[in-house]
Every structure is written in C-alpha cells, then in structure tokens.
Design a protein around this motif. Structure first.
Motif, PDB file in Angstrom:
ATOM      1  N   GLN A 183      50.429  40.296  45.453  1.00  0.00           N
ATOM      2  CA  GLN A 183      49.098  39.846  45.060  1.00  0.00           C
ATOM      3  C   GLN A 183      48.974  39.950  43.544  1.00  0.00           C
ATOM      4  N   THR A 184      48.632  38.842  42.894  1.00  0.00           N
ATOM      5  CA  THR A 184      48.615  38.803  41.426  1.00  0.00           C
ATOM      6  C   THR A 184      47.223  38.942  40.832  1.00  0.00           C
ATOM      7  N   GLY A 185      46.202  38.996  41.674  1.00  0.00           N
ATOM      8  CA  GLY A 185      44.847  39.139  41.173  1.00  0.00           C
ATOM      9  C   GLY A 185      44.443  40.589  41.023  1.00  0.00           C
TER      10      GLY A 185
ATOM     11  N   ARG B 112      41.922  34.249  34.603  1.00  0.00           N
ATOM     12  CA  ARG B 112      43.303  34.546  34.207  1.00  0.00           C
ATOM     13  C   ARG B 112      44.325  33.669  34.912  1.00  0.00           C
ATOM     14  N   LEU B 113      44.025  33.274  36.166  1.00  0.00           N
ATOM     15  CA  LEU B 113      45.012  32.543  36.964  1.00  0.00           C
ATOM     16  C   LEU B 113      44.539  31.160  37.381  1.00  0.00           C
ATOM     17  N   ASP B 114      43.297  30.795  37.010  1.00  0.00           N
ATOM     18  CA  ASP B 114      42.735  29.505  37.414  1.00  0.00           C
ATOM     19  C   ASP B 114      42.794  29.325  38.928  1.00  0.00           C
ATOM     20  N   PHE B 115      42.447  30.401  39.627  1.00  0.00           N
ATOM     21  CA  PHE B 115      42.475  30.415  41.094  1.00  0.00           C
ATOM     22  C   PHE B 115      41.043  30.555  41.590  1.00  0.00           C
ATOM     23  N   ASP B 116      40.646  29.709  42.526  1.00  0.00           N
ATOM     24  CA  ASP B 116      39.278  29.699  43.011  1.00  0.00           C
ATOM     25  C   ASP B 116      39.138  30.524  44.284  1.00  0.00           C
ATOM     26  N   MET B 117      38.246  31.494  44.236  1.00  0.00           N
ATOM     27  CA  MET B 117      37.840  32.223  45.434  1.00  0.00           C
ATOM     28  C   MET B 117      36.396  31.857  45.735  1.00  0.00           C
TER      29      MET B 117
ATOM     30  N   TYR C  56      33.466  42.610  44.440  1.00  0.00           N
ATOM     31  CA  TYR C  56      34.054  41.320  44.794  1.00  0.00           C
ATOM     32  C   TYR C  56      34.010  40.365  43.602  1.00  0.00           C
ATOM     33  N   ASP C  57      32.887  40.317  42.939  1.00  0.00           N
ATOM     34  CA  ASP C  57      32.742  39.379  41.811  1.00  0.00           C
ATOM     35  C   ASP C  57      33.710  39.713  40.671  1.00  0.00           C
ATOM     36  N   LEU C  58      34.014  40.992  40.463  1.00  0.00           N
ATOM     37  CA  LEU C  58      34.998  41.352  39.442  1.00  0.00           C
ATOM     38  C   LEU C  58      36.367  40.748  39.769  1.00  0.00           C
ATOM     39  N   SER C  59      36.751  40.817  41.042  1.00  0.00           N
ATOM     40  CA  SER C  59      38.035  40.232  41.454  1.00  0.00           C
ATOM     41  C   SER C  59      38.003  38.722  41.352  1.00  0.00           C
ATOM     42  N   ARG C  60      36.911  38.104  41.777  1.00  0.00           N
ATOM     43  CA  ARG C  60      36.788  36.648  41.747  1.00  0.00           C
ATOM     44  C   ARG C  60      36.842  36.127  40.309  1.00  0.00           C
ATOM     45  N   THR C  61      36.133  36.800  39.412  1.00  0.00           N
ATOM     46  CA  THR C  61      36.121  36.372  38.010  1.00  0.00           C
ATOM     47  C   THR C  61      37.497  36.506  37.385  1.00  0.00           C
ATOM     48  N   ASP C  62      38.189  37.599  37.710  1.00  0.00           N
ATOM     49  CA  ASP C  62      39.521  37.834  37.144  1.00  0.00           C
ATOM     50  C   ASP C  62      40.489  36.707  37.498  1.00  0.00           C
ATOM     51  N   VAL C  63      40.556  36.337  38.779  1.00  0.00           N
ATOM     52  CA  VAL C  63      41.541  35.318  39.167  1.00  0.00           C
ATOM     53  C   VAL C  63      41.145  33.930  38.657  1.00  0.00           C
ATOM     54  N   ARG C  64      39.851  33.696  38.484  1.00  0.00           N
ATOM     55  CA  ARG C  64      39.422  32.404  37.953  1.00  0.00           C
ATOM     56  C   ARG C  64      39.783  32.287  36.476  1.00  0.00           C
TER      57      ARG C  64
END
Length: 768
Positions: A370-372, A541-546, A531-539
């Motif tokens: 898991q990279t997020g 840093r990784l351009d990944f949508d949760m 949850y929002d901290l994790s969601r913001t991080d992947v968006r």
C-alpha cells in the motif's frame, strides 16, 4: 428478515458485514472481494455475551481501603467493588497526578500492548499514550512480542526493518519468478488470517496456488509438516527447533566450499563478508561449517543439505523466514544467517530471488504494498524518552534502577509505581507467568482498561469497562491492507461500557488537558478526519481518487493504491553507491564493526550458531520435549477464546497439545487423554492430540488459553506461558524467547473439569 440491518465492520481477521436484528447479531457475511475469508469472523457475536465482559467500573476492595499501601499479593483474589464512572475517573486521574508528582513520569508504565481492536481511531494504546504525553509522559515499550530480535538485527544489517514488515519481494513476484522456494518456519493460511489494523483481502493462498501451478520446487524447513498446505507437495526437512541458523550457515558453507558463492555481489553489495567467510571455512575457530556439521546440530540428513545447497545456486531461489524463528534465544541469528546465505547465493535484488521475512506471519506481509497514507491516530510528541524492550516487563518490575542493554545502548529500568494497561492481556502473551505474577505484586497501582475480564483485568486495582469495536464507530486499514474499511457501530454498548476515546476524554478533562486531547472533535469527527487525511494524501501525492467520506461510510470500504510485483533492493543491487543502505557501511552488513566493538558473546560480529539455553541437543535433554507455542487456528491470541471456532480446537475443556505418536507411546499417552506438562518454571494441563505431522521430540501447545489457576497444582486451561522461558534473545535485541522451552509430559488421571467453566466460577466469586 425485513428488520435486519446490514452493518459493515472489520476485525484483525478481516472485513465482514454484521447482520443485526433488534440489537442482536444474527449473522456475519464475509467481505465480497476477499478470496479467503477467515472463519473466525463468525465468532464475533461472542463479544456481545455478558459472561466475561466488564460491565461497570470496578475497584479492588483492598486497594480502595489502603490505596498505594495495599497488599499487591491480593491482586487476583480480592473481591471488586462497583463504583461510578465519576469516581473511577477521579481515582485514575489522581493516581496519574500523584505518581508523576512524587516519582516522575517515568514511573508511569503505559504497558497497553495488545490487539483489542483493529480500529485506527479507538486504538487503546495510542490514546493512552496521547493522554499521558499531555501530562508529562510515561515509560513505554519498543518492538513487539511477535517480532523484536528480527527487526533489531535487520535495522543494523539492512538499514531498516522493512524486509520483515512487508517490504521484501511481494508474493506475486515470488509466485511468478522463483524456481526454488525454501520456507524456514512456516507460510501458513492459519497465521495469515490476522493482520494488525485489519485486512481487506487474504491473498496468501492465491499466491501459493500459483506457486503450485508453476511447480516451483518448495522445501519446508520446520518441525511441523503442516506449516505449509499439503497441496504444495513441499519437500519436508523436519529440523530440530531453534537450529535453523546452523542449517543456513551449513548451506552457505557448502556453497563457499564449492567455490560457487557470488564474489562480485559480496564485494559490491556487502561489508564484512570476509569475517563471515572465515567463520564458515573454520579459519576463525577451527570448525568448518558444512553439511555434516549442520546435520549433527539440526538432526537433518547431510546429503539432503548438500543437495539443497546446490539447488540454491543452480536456480532462481528465494528464502523466506517466518517471524517465529526469531522468538527464541539468540533469535537474531536465523534472520542474520538467512541474509548471509542469500548474499552468498547472490540473488538479492533480482525478481523472485533473495530473502524475505514474515510471509504468512500476518495476512498482509507479501501482499501488494500500500503506497498511500494509512489512517492512524497520533499519540503526539513524546514528552520524555523512557522505554523498555517490550518483553522485559517482568525484569523492569522486579529490578527497578538496574541497567539493561538494547541496540548497543545501556539504559536503566525505571521504578514503575503505576501500571496502566489498556487493551491487552500480558497474562496471556508474556513468558514465565509465575515470574510475572510475582512482579505484578510490586507496583502501587495497576489500572486495566478492557472490554473483557481477562486474567490481567482480574489482577488490577482499578478496572475500566471499554466497549468492543462492535459498540462504536471506527475505521480499519494499515500499510499492508489494500482497503480502508468502515467499522460501523452494530449494537449498543453493554452495561456501562464506554469507548476508549470517551474514557480517556473524561480522564483528560480531570487532568486539565481535554482540549488538547480531543482537539474539539467527537467520535465521528475524528473518523472523518483520519479518513480525509488519507484521501488527501493519495490525491495530492499519487493522483489517486478515493471516494469522499460519506460515500466511503455508506459503502463500507475504499480501495487504496498498491504496488504489485515488487523486487526488494533492486535499485541497491543495480548501484549500491547511488542507493546506499542506512547501515554502518551503506551496504549489507555480514561482519559488523559495531558488534565487534560491543563484544557480546550472545550476538557476535557475524551471524553464528550459538546454542540456545534449552534445546534438544543439550546435555540431559534426552527425555524432554521441545515445546512450541504457536498462534491458534480458531482465534487471535486470547481473543474470542470462548467462541465456536476456538472451542472447536479444544478437547475435554482445554487446549490440545500435539505429540508425535512415538513420543506418546514412550510416555504411555493415548489420543484424547489429559496430560500434564511441566518444567522448573510451572505446569499446566492439556489434552493429547497425536499426529505424525511433526518430528519426534517436539510438542505443540497453542497460545491464548485464558490463564486458569488453582490454589495448588497445574494451570488448568493449557496456557503454555506458565512454561516458557523469560529471557531476552540477546543483549542486543532483547526480544522474547518463547520458542526456547523444554518440558516433560506425562498422563494426568485427575480431570478437574472444563477450564472455561472453572474460570467463569472464579470470576463470579470475585464479583459477588
């Protein structure tokens, strides 16, 4: 069924949907994407039974009358007095303030080690430490009972512990590229059921099926044949327990003697290789480490060892080492010796090659990485730096002020006057429980916060009833899980139980730090925030949508970004200077300058075979059995011990001890018979189960039976930790040595009854 609610939830053994009708759990359904859900999830309704729950705040009568001057030897036998939440939290806050004022914050031991809930918000240990950091700090612990010596030696030799925490080659990489797989210890779906912080999908069996499909050559090095599924058709090398390091070094010695070691890899990517080579060739001590030498120690066939050594260099080979091997005296050595063997082979950094640790020890080790950012509550900044190695609790309580060593540093044990244990059961997982019982009499006050009336709670002065995860809202997920999972409240809290967050909030208020503790958020405010901290991080840093929080909460899960087909140390292998390791040399350490300077005789400057304190090759061990205490099939540690999946593994009301038929016949033991296990540390009862799937000389008694003592005589439930050895793995690592344990076993004609019923009767006596 129209009134049945479907509630998404998660525990350490996976995600599931709870079916609830009128505040009653009527069913459990596995998480749809999970290819191999754990059967333990069907036992979770056991948490909603009142039998073993703590239903109200309780104070030990003797402590309530005399406070810190009370007799600690009455813990476990004194009756408990119910008090209000206001009185209980006042008593707790007053004790924290008193001990901090009179003795200093290092005298507050925030033990709080355990697996109460996989929830990332209501994480009892983190919340306790968060609160105490706001009032001056505490003494904590480092590492875990599961794995301590291993990470310590890998930090020194590889620069970090990622190779034993899920950062080595992923299992999909092994399944597609490995040609010879050597499993030291185990790679079992039994242990991969569980994962700290929860897990979405159990993937070990999927990858093992692919390994079988490709007809990979698999060799199992273990005393137990069923440490791998039988359908893998592995070659079984039934090794003596605690001798794996000798086998690894013997294999390396054979490769060196044949001149087939990878000198280029050693020169480019390692330091101290010549120190290890001089040990293997006998230049250092006059003893050549070869197949014959290893066979004498391990009890294996020398020809089989030679054949395996050749296979390792003739094919793309992968070595896997389970966590269990380092939970033994000198447990650093098999982890380091496996690294040394892999370096001699020279395939570290190649797809499907090298070495990795912990596959199958937890469900997420070897899964796609898991990279997020995983959701996690913060304990805040540590106010003081005071700690002990996790398994040295008894030493701390018995020997305040005395020195101990850890990772080359010398420190002193604090004078622990107050123990606050939230969400854990050391009277399950600690070694030599009779020694711990003596140490447990020493502190002035012991506070236990837990949903269950465990053996540890019974020995408390103040008991605070926490809710289970079923009775509150939370979220699960960690760096080894491919999902973040919603944990909706399924049922109302039992009795007067409160969530861990609410309990610590009330105590924080009386300590004057609530505003900093809760930061103005309530339960759902924190769940959303994490949850929002994790969601913001992947968006970002990784351009990944949760999905947004409301969508996540409604559907019950959110997929996380993952990295598949990972090859450990590929960049380092390609250019060690451009991608150095955080070690003393920037390379893989096979001969350590730092350890040479320390001069420890139990953790030398290179990987070595060092005979453990107790093993089958020791003088006088001919009539003893080596006791292994592994993770049970039907529960996690001591959780859900009375649940149906756990009870299925018991017989005659207690745990089953596995014996080889030859050992049973020699001792006059028949299958299903009650037996007594004993050594100089203690004794317990168990039910004999005979199986040819383990080598002679070995007994297996799983962990997790609730400690059930009587006034005289053996422990009744089959708790192996009344027998296990409580010494550090070495002066360097100080991990637990649970798997180093010799016992005697004999028939026991007097059956005192069902241990679960006896424990319940003892509880009733304490509460009435």
């Amino acid at each position: 069924m129209s009134n049945v609610r479907r509630v998404p939830h998660c525990s350490h053994w996976g995600a599931y949907t709870i079916l609830v009708d009128d505040n009653r759990i009527v069913g459990v359904e596995p998480f749809g994407p999970d290819p191999a859900p754990s059967p333990i999830i069907h036992s979770v309704a056991e948490w909603t039974k009142s039998d073993r729950r703590v239903l109200q705040p309780l104070v030990r009568q003797g402590w309530l009358e005399d406070r810190g001057a009370s007799d600690g030897r009455k813990r476990g036998s004194d009756r408990f007095v119910p008090v209000s939440w206001d009185e209980a939290t006042t008593l707790v806050s007053d004790e924290i303030s008193r001990v901090a004022r009179d003795y200093g914050n290092a005298s507050i031991f925030a033990g709080s080690y355990g697996w109460t809930s996989c929830g990332r918000f209501h994480h009892a240990s983190t919340l306790l430490k968060r609160m105490l950091n706001l009032v001056g700090g505490y003494t904590g612990h480092v590492d875990t009972y599961s794995i301590a010596a291993g990470p310590v030696i890998l930090r020194h030799t590889l620069g970090n512990e990622s190779a034993c925490g899920g950062g080595a080659n992923t299992l999909d990489n092994i399944a597609e590229h490995t040609e010879t797989l050597v499993v030291f210890g185990a790679m079992s779906p039994r242990t991969s059921q569980s994962e700290a912080g929860g897990i979405g999908t159990h993937q070990l069996e999927t990858h093992l099926r692919r390994i079988a499909e490709r007809r990979v050559k698999v060799v199992l090095v273990s005393p137990l044949r069923d440490d791998l599924p039988d359908w893998l058709n592995a070659e079984w090398m039934p090794i003596r327990p605690n001798t794996d390091a000798a086998l690894m070094l013997g294999l390396a010695g054979e490769i060196v003697a044949a001149g087939r070691h990878d000198r280029d890899f050693l020169d480019r990517c390692t330091s101290g290789a010549d120190t290890l080579l001089s040990y293997l060739t006998g230049t250092q001590d006059g003893v050549v480490k070869d197949a014959g030498w290893a066979a004498e120690i391990t009890g294996l066939d020398a020809t089989a060892i030679r054949t395996l050594a050749a296979q390792l260099v003739d094919s793309r080979s992968m070595l896997t080492v389970s966590w269990s091997l380092q939970r033994a005296h000198h447990g650093e050595q098999p982890f380091w010796a496996a690294l040394g063997l892999a370096a001699m082979i020279g395939q570290i950094g190649l797809p499907g090659g090298g070495v990795g640790y912990g596959y199958g020890s937890l469900g997420g080790v070897g899964a796609p990485i898991q990279t997020g950012k995983s959701p996690a509550m913060s304990r805040g900044m540590d106010a003081i730096r005071s700690f002990i190695p996790v398994a040295r609790v008894t030493d701390m309580l018995l020997n305040p002020g005395t020195p101990f060593t850890y990772q080359g540093e010398t420190r002193n044990y604090p004078d622990a006057r107050l123990v606050y244990w939230a969400g854990g059961n050391p009277f399950h997982h600690h070694q030599d429980l009779n020694r711990l019982s003596e140490a447990w009499t020493r502190p002035e006050t012991i506070i236990v916060q837990d949903p269950m009336m465990t053996a540890t709670a019974r020995r408390a002065d103040i008991i605070l009833p926490a809710s289970t995860s079923l009775e509150r809202n939370d979220l699960a997920g960690n760096r080894r899980s491919d999902y973040i999972l919603a944990m909706h409240q399924a049922v109302a809290p039992m009795g007067q139980a409160l969530s861990d967050f609410e309990i610590f909030s009330r105590i924080s208020e009386k300590l004057g730090v609530r505003a900093d503790f809760d930061e103005g958020r309530d339960e759902m405010g924190w769940v959303r925030h994490l949850y929002d901290l994790s969601r913001t991080d992947v968006r970002e840093r990784l351009d990944f949508d949760m999905p947004d929080f409301n969508t996540f909460w409604e559907q019950g899960f959110a997929a996380c970004p993952t990295q598949h087909n990972h090859t450990y140390l590929a960049n380092f292998r390609a250019d060690p200077q451009a991608a150095p390791l955080a070690t003393e040399s920037g390379r893989i350490v096979l001969g350590s300058a730092a350890l040479a300077q320390l001069g420890y005789d139990d953790c030398r400057a290179h990987p070595a075979w060092i005979p453990p304190a107790e093993w089958l090759g020791a003088p006088g061990a001919s009539d003893a059995l080596h006791l292994l205490s592994h993770q049970p099939k039907g529960r996690l540690h001591s959780q859900l011990e009375t649940g149906p999946s756990s009870r299925e593994e018991k017989r005659n009301g207690r745990e089953q001890v596995r014996l080889n038929p030859d050992d049973a016949t020699t001792r006059g033991i028949t299958d299903g018979q009650t037996v007594r296990l004993w050594n100089d540390r203690g004794a317990c009862l168990a039910t004999a189960r005979l199986t040819a799937d383990q080598r002679p000389g070995v007994a297996v008694l799983p962990t997790g039976a609730w400690l059930t003592e009587q006034a005289e005589g053996p422990e009744l439930a089959g708790n192996p930790n009344v027998l296990t050895l409580d010494v550090g793995t070495s002066q360097f690592g100080q991990g637990c040595s649970a798997q180093t344990c010799l016992v005697r076993i004999a028939p026991h004609d007097d059956n005192p009854g069902d241990a679960i019923e006896i424990y319940q009767a003892q509880l009733t006596a304490l509460l009435t």
